[in-house]
Design a protein around this motif. Structure first.
Motif, PDB file in Angstrom:
ATOM      1  N   GLN A 136       0.803  -1.214   0.000  1.00 45.56           N
ATOM      2  CA  GLN A 136       0.000   0.000   0.000  1.00 45.56           C
ATOM      3  C   GLN A 136       0.840   1.270   0.000  1.00 45.56           C
ATOM      4  O   GLN A 136       0.615   2.180  -0.776  1.00 45.56           O
ATOM      5  N   GLU A 165      -3.975  -3.096  -1.450  1.00 39.02           N
ATOM      6  CA  GLU A 165      -4.383  -1.685  -1.424  1.00 39.02           C
ATOM      7  C   GLU A 165      -3.452  -0.829  -2.282  1.00 39.02           C
ATOM      8  O   GLU A 165      -2.857   0.132  -1.797  1.00 39.02           O
ATOM      9  N   THR A 190      -4.627   3.058  -2.384  1.00 42.43           N
ATOM     10  CA  THR A 190      -5.283   3.701  -1.245  1.00 42.43           C
ATOM     11  C   THR A 190      -4.563   4.970  -0.804  1.00 42.43           C
ATOM     12  O   THR A 190      -5.191   5.932  -0.378  1.00 42.43           O
ATOM     13  N   GLN A 245      -4.508   7.769  -8.821  1.00 40.39           N
ATOM     14  CA  GLN A 245      -5.094   6.432  -8.725  1.00 40.39           C
ATOM     15  C   GLN A 245      -5.547   5.944 -10.101  1.00 40.39           C
ATOM     16  O   GLN A 245      -5.303   4.794 -10.475  1.00 40.39           O
ATOM     17  N   THR A 256      -8.395  -4.936  -1.459  1.00 39.56           N
ATOM     18  CA  THR A 256      -8.816  -3.546  -1.339  1.00 39.56           C
ATOM     19  C   THR A 256     -10.070  -3.430  -0.497  1.00 39.56           C
ATOM     20  O   THR A 256     -10.811  -4.400  -0.316  1.00 39.56           O
ATOM     21  N   ASN A 276     -12.011  -0.883  -1.422  1.00 36.94           N
ATOM     22  CA  ASN A 276     -12.722   0.015  -2.316  1.00 36.94           C
ATOM     23  C   ASN A 276     -13.407  -0.778  -3.430  1.00 36.94           C
ATOM     24  O   ASN A 276     -12.755  -1.316  -4.318  1.00 36.94           O
TER      25      ASN A 276
END
Lengths: 326, 332
Positions: A97, A181, A184, A191, A211, A213
């Motif tokens: 991440q 991630e 993130t 992104q 993730t 999301n």
């Protein structure tokens, strides 16, 4: 053929008194070549532990309780430390991440990317390694890669560092890429750039994207596993899960996310919070927060029910409904 | 529109420049342009959302409004009174009216203090209660107001989940009965199911207590959901201010358009072509000479690199900082 397959994999954490608290409970899932699997869930649901299990990088105190993780026909859990060392960073790689903490601040970026090549291909010449590193940086869209390899991580922006991480993970052309991630920590416009690059790499192997999301999943993945408190409560194709979610947790999760077109009425919420690992209980782990909870939900773990060939759900209600449909 | 409503905060040409240390003594003085010439009004009872990428100056703006850091230019008026750069007693009085809810509920509570005491502290400091007993009574009522059990008064922060801690943070902010609440990324650290609970709580409190919010965030969908108007920042500058419908109804600033287009939606529905911005947000030390966004803009022309556009009113209540504000058509 599946690149990687989890079969009834269970793991937990050992408490001080020696007893083991189960976290991941009989997880089964697989990733096909050229496809991406999204593991979604909230913090503490075991999604990162699932990906670290593949790399055999579980933290201290974590215990494998059973099951198999098959990669190229072999059970990764049974391999010796030397054998897994030959796979890790070579055939299976990982993107973390936070790119700043994953890179060594005192080593040049080119050296760090080339490390995976030198380690796994000791016969490569220095200029061959350098050429490969420059090519890898070029592929992830870093301008002037020839000059950039001599720079340090602090000279790169957040998005550029994540590109470096991708270049590092892709340089050995792995069969499986695990991204924990990956976007993130990045701004939305960055992104979008990173997801674009990751999409290009999907063809060359399998991908697991961890993730929280659901937007990242919709963008990048073909298949999805929804995890809650260590259980894969629902899994299937992205189409099946997004269009016809059946588990109350999946339904609740989707309804709780405001979108750019949602009405400004109060958001649907899931009451309460994820239980702690000691409080999972013997029944369905979502029972305490579920609005359809019945007595059986509190006493027995629901079995996996196949709704169709692309959709599996762990829920007593869906299980009964499935029988009714047939 | 809300023009007829009372103005709570009037921000005019507010700037905050941080000098860069270590610059050469004889060289030109260089500054980080964190907040640069920002002007807006906050009307009573509204929620103003502020969006922008990291480094766009959102948090510095919030800190400057609360007089936590003195501005280098411009002014802030609270209900007509100039409160720019208040210090000491005056600043405390201001902060009893304007409160802040922070991002990280793990870092913003003292781990060695019972949550009840943590809520009592601002009540006593601001003399909102005659004695400890009355303060404790108020604190219990506040816990109930934010959806916690009043008997949680005697517990420590580690006994609470992230969502509950954020509720405690909100209770602390409400303890001094403020008029305005500034929420700086207040739901960003929370899981989605908990985030929805807290967003509902904010809306509920707004209706019950008649609060006015400034809601800072980077998630456009969340900010859109909670806000009546939205202010878009880029490199310390206001790029656009508009009501929610105007902003998402097309015809927005190219930067806003690309933010909207880059937002990931948890849906499989077909969406428009994504505008993929090139490069990163430039350094706020040497912002571009022309329009701040010119290097990454997909419709930049010669003039954009030479002259910075003014914030112009495109339609009533809709301000855009773009040379082509009248021409840019929404790609929605």
């Amino acid at each position: 053929m599946a690149v990687i397959e989890f079969i009834d994999y269970s793991m937990g954490f050992q408490a001080q008194d020696g007893s083991v608290h189960n976290l991941i409970d009989r997880l089964s899932m697989k990733v096909e070549e050229g496809r991406a699997l999204g593991i979604v869930g909230e913090s503490g649901c075991g999604k990162s532990m699932a990906s670290l299990s593949v790399m055999r990088l579980l933290p201290h105190g974590a215990v494998v309780q059973g099951g198999q993780i098959l990669f190229e026909g072999r059970d990764l859990l049974q391999l010796s430390e030397a054998k897994i060392g030959g796979i890790r960073g070579n055939k299976i790689t990982m993107i973390f991440q936070e790119p700043m903490t994953a890179l060594n601040p005192v080593l040049r970026v080119g050296f760090q990317i080339g490390e995976a090549l030198r380690l796994h291909h000791p016969d490569m010449r220095r200029d061959e390694v350098e050429r490969a590193v420059i090519e890898a940086l070029d592929q992830v869209g870093i301008p002037q890669p020839r000059a950039r390899i001599h720079q340090y991580p602090h000279e790169f922006s957040g998005g550029m560092r994540q590109r470096v991480m991708i270049a590092m993970a892709m340089i050995n052309r792995p069969a499986l890429l695990i991204a924990d991630e990956p976007t993130t920590a990045l701004d939305v416009t960055i992104q979008a750039q990173i997801l674009d690059i990751m999409k290009q790499f999907k063809q060359s192997g399998g991908m697991v994207v961890v993730t929280h999301n659901l937007g990242v999943v919709a963008e990048l993945c073909e298949e999805v596993v929804v995890m809650y408190a260590g259980c894969a409560v629902e899994r299937g194709t992205v189409h099946a899960i997004f269009r016809h979610p059946r588990h109350p947790y999946t339904v609740g999760l989707m309804a709780a996310i405001p979108t750019l077109s949602s009405p400004k009425t109060p958001l649907k919420t899931i009451a309460g919070a994820v239980p702690a690992i000691m409080d999972f209980g013997v029944g369905c782990r979502f029972a305490q927060r579920c609005e359809h909870c019945q007595s059986i939900c509190r006493t027995q773990r629901p079995p996996e029910t196949w709704l169709d060939e692309a959709h599996v759900v762990q829920c007593w209600q869906a299980c009964g409904a499935a029988k009714g449909d047939a | 529109m809300s023009e007829d409503r009372a103005v709570m905060l009037q921000v005019s040409h507010l700037s905050k420049l941080y000098p860069v240390r270590g610059a050469r003594i004889l060289g030109p003085k260089r500054c980080v342009h964190a907040v640069d010439d920002v002007s807006f009004e906050l009307h009573a009872g509204e929620t103003l959302g502020i969006v922008g990428e990291s480094g766009s100056g959102k948090s510095t703006l919030a800190r400057t409004l609360l007089a936590l850091t003195p501005p280098t230019g411009g002014s802030v008026r609270y209900r007509g009174e100039d409160v720019t750069g208040f210090r000491g007693r005056a600043a405390r009085a201001l902060r009893a009216q304007v409160q802040m809810v922070f991002q990280d509920p793990y870092a913003s509570l003292n781990p060695k203090m019972k949550v009840g005491e943590a809520i009592c502290e601002p009540i006593l400091v601001n003399r909102r209660a005659a004695d400890r007993r009355e303060a404790a009574h108020k604190a219990r009522a506040l816990l109930a107001l934010v959806g916690l059990q009043p008997d949680m008064f005697d517990r420590y922060p580690h006994e609470f989940s992230g969502g509950q801690r954020q509720r405690i943070g909100i209770a602390r902010a409400l303890a001094v009965e403020p008029q305005v609440l500034i929420c700086d990324e207040s739901v960003s650290a929370l899981d989605v199911s908990v985030q929805a609970q807290i967003l509902n709580l904010f809306n509920d409190l707004k209706a019950r207590l008649g609060l006015t919010y400034i809601f800072i965030g980077h998630d456009l969908a969340v900010v859109r959901y909670i806000s009546d108007r939205i202010l878009v920042m880029y490199l310390g500058r206001v790029m656009e201010i508009a009501a929610c419908d105007q902003l998402f109804g097309g015809g927005a600033h190219p930067y806003t358009q690309s933010l909207v287009s880059a937002a990931l939606e948890p849906t499989l529905d077909q969406r428009g072509e994504r505008i993929l911005l090139q490069g990163d947000i430039p350094s706020p030390i040497d912002p571009p000479k022309g329009c701040r966004f010119c290097q990454r803009c997909f419709c930049a022309q010669g003039i954009c690199h030479d002259a910075e556009p003014d914030l112009s009113e495109r339609e009533p209540g809709h301000f855009v900082r773009c040379h082509f504000a009248q021409e840019v058509k929404g790609r929605a």
